[in-house]
Structure formats: C-alpha cells, structure tokens
Design a protein around this motif. Structure first.
Motif, PDB file in Angstrom:
ATOM      1  N   ALA A   1      39.319  38.316  37.424  1.00  0.00           N
ATOM      2  CA  ALA A   1      38.272  39.128  38.037  1.00  0.00           C
ATOM      3  C   ALA A   1      38.211  40.534  37.444  1.00  0.00           C
ATOM      4  CB  ALA A   1      38.483  39.212  39.545  1.00  0.00           C
ATOM      5  N   GLY A   2      39.100  40.824  36.497  1.00  0.00           N
ATOM      6  CA  GLY A   2      39.153  42.146  35.885  1.00  0.00           C
ATOM      7  C   GLY A   2      40.449  42.854  36.223  1.00  0.00           C
ATOM      8  N   VAL A   3      40.942  43.623  35.271  1.00  0.00           N
ATOM      9  CA  VAL A   3      42.177  44.381  35.474  1.00  0.00           C
ATOM     10  C   VAL A   3      41.981  45.397  36.598  1.00  0.00           C
ATOM     11  CG1 VAL A   3      43.745  46.060  34.429  1.00  0.00           C
ATOM     12  CG2 VAL A   3      42.962  44.077  33.111  1.00  0.00           C
ATOM     13  N   ASP A   4      42.954  45.452  37.504  1.00  0.00           N
ATOM     14  CA  ASP A   4      42.909  46.395  38.624  1.00  0.00           C
ATOM     15  C   ASP A   4      44.352  46.689  39.035  1.00  0.00           C
ATOM     16  OD1 ASP A   4      42.393  47.942  40.834  1.00  0.00           O
ATOM     17  OD2 ASP A   4      40.965  46.543  41.744  1.00  0.00           O
ATOM     18  N   VAL A   5      44.861  47.832  38.597  1.00  0.00           N
ATOM     19  CA  VAL A   5      46.245  48.231  38.850  1.00  0.00           C
ATOM     20  C   VAL A   5      46.239  49.643  39.408  1.00  0.00           C
ATOM     21  CG1 VAL A   5      48.541  48.584  37.858  1.00  0.00           C
ATOM     22  CG2 VAL A   5      47.049  46.782  36.947  1.00  0.00           C
ATOM     23  N   THR A   6      47.023  49.863  40.465  1.00  0.00           N
ATOM     24  CA  THR A   6      47.097  51.170  41.102  1.00  0.00           C
ATOM     25  C   THR A   6      48.464  51.800  40.878  1.00  0.00           C
ATOM     26  OG1 THR A   6      45.526  50.518  42.822  1.00  0.00           O
ATOM     27  CG2 THR A   6      46.879  52.430  43.277  1.00  0.00           C
TER      28      THR A   6
END
Length: 264
Positions: free
Chosen positions: A195-200
C-alpha cells in the motif's frame, strides 16, 4: 541558479535544508527549529541510491543476455549505486525548491540522465528521483539512504511501521527470495508495504517524522548506536537481478518520498 560546487540552502518557516551537489547531491543537513535531524561526520546526511539500491550480488547483473560487472565497493558486492560518488549539476533553484542532475557514465554501462528534486515546506520535505535513458533500455533502481539521529537530546527514537512481509536475509546479506513474517529488530532488512511505504520515527516529547512513498519497498537499518536509517526504494536489494524495472525510451523510472513532521 546555484553555482556549481556550492552547497545549496533551502528554507521554509523554521525548516532549513542544505544540499551538497558535489558530494553525491546528498542532503548535508535538515534542521527543524534549529534542531539537526541527520547525523554529521563521516557517514552523514542522506544520499540518493541510484542507479541501484543496496547490494547487487557479486557486482553482477544482466540486461537480457548481456552480463555487466560493477565495482565491488562493498566486497563481495556492489552497493548503493554511483550517484552518491558523483558531482551533480544544478538545474533550478528558488527559496524552497531545487533540482539537480547528472549523466550516467562508467562504471554504469548505459547512457542516461538522473534528476533529483527537493521541495521543502514548513512541515514536510518531498524528494523525487527520475532516471531516463538516452538510448538502450536498462534495469535500474532509485531510493534514499538517510542517517536519522537516534537521539535529539531526549529519549531515543522509536520506529513504528506495519509491513506485509520481510525479505528473508541470507548469510550473504541479500534477500533469499523467501518472504517471512516481520521479525523484531534490530534490523538491516528489507520490508514490503504494497500500500506504500509508511514508517514513523518518534522522538518522545520532541518530534514525530513520517516517511512515506508510493513505492512498496523499504530497508530499515538500526544496528548503529548513533543513527537509524529508513530507506524507501523502488525495489529490494539485488533488485537489478531479482525484480528488474526497466528504464525505456518512453518510460523513465520515477520514485518520490515525503518526510512530514510535527512537534510533540
């Protein structure tokens, strides 16, 4: 227009970005409200990985039936591309945006052009890479390798993400081709996020920074004491061989990532 060889400074609100075109068009510094987010010193800032990301096995890759050899700059592999070792030329610049390019050359065996753009706002930074060919089609990759400081003067950073899978890492430090459930850190590993890169990244009571990209691959590296890396990229390590994406005369390779932040 910026002078060739001169660092470029972009500002928006209290965000300040410094780009070093001569040393691989890397981000030398990102300061938010005067606080530096990127490691300084020998391994510093954030560099583009282009025209490949991570390790290419034994420095070898094929384009159809043609075998190519790359310099083994991390024996026994070739690592992180040639863009970080190249002086880039300025294309345009204003107060909060800039673009740079370089022409592909030896040891990369194909002719083409790479363009990197930087767009800074008060609460975000968007980076874009484009790879185009001057003739023959070829496999390529693009991505970024930031060295985020582990500590900004308070508690250590916390890394948050949900991946669909982790690429199993072999003894040669390359993906085996087997996808496994994500394992706890520390990591020097590639993860898949369809779903797409998403890192916090959260520095408690200080700052939260979110790294996003429409591409699905990210390498997370947190084995060093001073810094952590969140590396969005267009394919996995050794992807020139295992997941090639062709740059063709009618279809360049394009990848972008946005870092957005809020104070806590």
């Amino acid at each position: 227009m910026s002078d060739v060889g001169k660092n470029v400074r972009l500002t928006a609100g209290d965000a300040e970005l410094t780009v070093d075109p001569v040393h691989g068009c890397r981000i030398g510094s990102l300061r938010i409200g005067g606080t530096e987010l990127l490691r300084q010193g020998e391994r510093y800032g954030c560099f583009p990985m282009v025209p490949w990301c991570g390790r290419t096995e034994n420095g070898l890759f094929r384009n159809g039936g043609e075998l190519h050899r790359l310099p083994l700059n991390s024996p026994p592999h070739a690592i992180h591309g040639t863009g970080r070792d190249t002086a880039w030329k300025p294309a345009r610049q204003d107060e909060a945006e800039a673009a740079f390019f370089y022409d592909l050359a030896e040891p990369w065996p194909y002719e083409g052009r790479v363009t990197q753009t930087f767009e800074l706002t008060e609460d975000s930074l968007t980076l874009s890479l484009g790879i185009e060919t001057y003739g023959d089609s070829f496999p390529a990759q693009g991505g970024w390798h930031p060295w985020f400081l582990r500590n900004l003067g308070g508690e250590d950073v916390r890394i948050g993400f949900e991946a669909d899978w982790q690429e199993e890492r072999g003894e040669n430090h390359l993906p085996t081709g087997r996808r496994i459930d994500p394992l706890p850190g520390p990591w020097d590993d590639c993860f898949g996020m369809p779903a797409g890169v998403d890192v916090t990244l959260t520095w408690p009571e200080q700052l939260e920074l979110r790294v996003r990209s429409r591409d699905e691959w990210v390498v997370i590296y947190d084995e060093q004491a001073e810094a952590v890396c969140v590396e969005p990229q267009s394919g996995p390590p050794n992807g020139l061989n295992t997941a090639p994406r062709l740059v063709t005369p009618i279809e360049p390779l394009e990848i972008a990532t946005t870092w957005s932040w809020v104070r806590l």
